[in-house]
Design a protein around this motif. Structure first.
Motif, mmCIF file in Angstrom:
data_model
loop_
_atom_site.group_PDB
_atom_site.id
_atom_site.type_symbol
_atom_site.label_atom_id
_atom_site.label_comp_id
_atom_site.label_asym_id
_atom_site.label_seq_id
_atom_site.Cartn_x
_atom_site.Cartn_y
_atom_site.Cartn_z
ATOM 1 N N ARG A 1 0.771 -1.186 -0.043
ATOM 2 C CA ARG A 1 0.079 0.049 -0.059
ATOM 3 C C ARG A 1 0.938 1.180 0.011
ATOM 4 N NH1 ARG A 1 -4.499 -0.521 4.512
ATOM 5 N NH2 ARG A 1 -5.542 -1.695 2.826
ATOM 6 N N TYR B 1 2.647 1.688 -3.439
ATOM 7 C CA TYR B 1 1.456 2.394 -4.422
ATOM 8 C C TYR B 1 1.370 3.840 -4.130
ATOM 9 C CZ TYR B 1 0.097 -1.695 -7.238
ATOM 10 O OH TYR B 1 -0.075 -2.560 -7.917
ATOM 11 N N LYS B 2 1.282 4.131 -2.948
ATOM 12 C CA LYS B 2 1.018 5.465 -2.535
ATOM 13 C C LYS B 2 2.394 6.376 -3.085
ATOM 14 C CE LYS B 2 -0.252 8.504 1.327
ATOM 15 N NZ LYS B 2 -0.459 8.617 2.562
ATOM 16 N N ARG C 1 2.356 6.714 -6.774
ATOM 17 C CA ARG C 1 1.153 7.795 -6.955
ATOM 18 C C ARG C 1 0.138 6.878 -7.797
ATOM 19 N NH1 ARG C 1 4.460 12.548 -7.648
ATOM 20 N NH2 ARG C 1 4.402 13.719 -5.833
ATOM 21 N N GLU D 1 -3.062 4.321 -7.838
ATOM 22 C CA GLU D 1 -4.153 3.978 -6.979
ATOM 23 C C GLU D 1 -4.560 2.555 -7.073
ATOM 24 O OE1 GLU D 1 -8.732 5.660 -6.728
ATOM 25 O OE2 GLU D 1 -7.232 7.058 -7.372
ATOM 26 N N ILE D 2 -4.772 1.883 -5.756
ATOM 27 C CA ILE D 2 -5.045 0.423 -5.880
ATOM 28 C C ILE D 2 -6.404 0.281 -6.447
ATOM 29 C CG2 ILE D 2 -5.454 -1.525 -4.423
ATOM 30 C CD1 ILE D 2 -3.157 -0.314 -2.609
ATOM 31 N N GLU E 1 -10.235 -0.680 -6.564
ATOM 32 C CA GLU E 1 -11.108 -1.014 -5.457
ATOM 33 C C GLU E 1 -11.454 -2.402 -5.157
ATOM 34 O OE1 GLU E 1 -15.676 0.507 -4.632
ATOM 35 O OE2 GLU E 1 -14.621 1.607 -6.041
ATOM 36 N N SER F 1 -8.847 -3.511 -2.594
ATOM 37 C CA SER F 1 -8.327 -2.526 -1.716
ATOM 38 C C SER F 1 -8.310 -3.422 -0.316
ATOM 39 C CB SER F 1 -9.511 -1.404 -1.415
ATOM 40 O OG SER F 1 -10.711 -2.148 -1.161
#
Length: 209
Positions: free
Chosen positions: A121, A124-125, A128, A130-131, A133, A136
């Motif tokens: 997580r 990924y952040k 930049r 987005e995981i 949905e 998640s």
């Protein structure tokens, strides 16, 4: 017409992107590409271009219909019927290595959202990205891990992909054993064995430098 030569790193990036597709819920289009032999031919080409040892494998004749592939996927990974082997890193590792965590499950395996999920997580952040949905609750799903590895190869981030493989793909042997123990359909065992061979070849090459 001459095709533009592809670099070994680009080939590896494309190969791992293709591997990622096998661990997602199959679509009719993916079934057709596998069934007609296109996926197998593509993978063999990328393995050759990436400099990986050649392994004999056959993926195209396992399923006669999309429905059959979907049943095999559910049987292997999804747990419609137990037992199954989810392609999720946290499940195969101790939930946390943090000595300050006193929860009963801290040193146990088989749980979601462990250390590896939190680290994915974070990565990924950082990138930049987005995981999706539907992932998640499992950011360390094998498909996401392989897509991220593909990105590192395409970006030519050698130190990063070496560390990433060592951190996030060291559980493939356990995963493969789990698939064997539940007698998962041979197709998914063969794909996972092939993936492990490629990752091991990559790790061995890194250790030689």
């Amino acid at each position: 017409m001459h095709l533009i030569p592809i670099s070994p790193l680009e080939a590896k990036g494309e190969l791992y992107l293709t591997f990622a597709e096998f661990y997602k819920e199959p679509t009719p289009e993916f079934f057709e590409e596998v069934h007609q032999g296109m996926t197998e031919a593509w993978m063999k080409e990328k393995m050759y271009e990436g400099g990986y040892p050649t392994h004999e494998f056959h993926l195209k004749d396992h399923f006669s219909s999309y429905e059959e592939m979907k049943v095999a996927y559910d049987r292997s990974f999804r747990g419609i019927v137990k037992p199954y082997a989810p392609p999720i890193e946290s499940v195969y590792k101790e939930w946390t290595l943090d000595p300050t965590v006193e929860l009963q499950i801290a040193r146990s395996k088989g749980y979601l959202l462990g250390d590896s999920a939190l680290h994915m997580r974070y990565l990924y952040k950082l990138a930049r990205i987005e995981i999706p949905e539907n992932y998640s609750g499992m950011p360390d799903h094998l498909s996401l891990i392989l897509e991220f590895l593909s990105l590192l190869f395409k970006e030519k981030e050698e130190q990063l992909w070496k560390g990433f493989i060592s951190d996030h793909l060291d559980w493939l042997g356990e995963f493969e054993k789990a698939l064997q123990s539940i007698e998962a359909p041979y197709f998914y065992r063969e794909v996972t064995s092939l993936l492990r061979h490629c990752i091991e070849a990559e790790s061995n090459a890194s250790n030689l430098h």
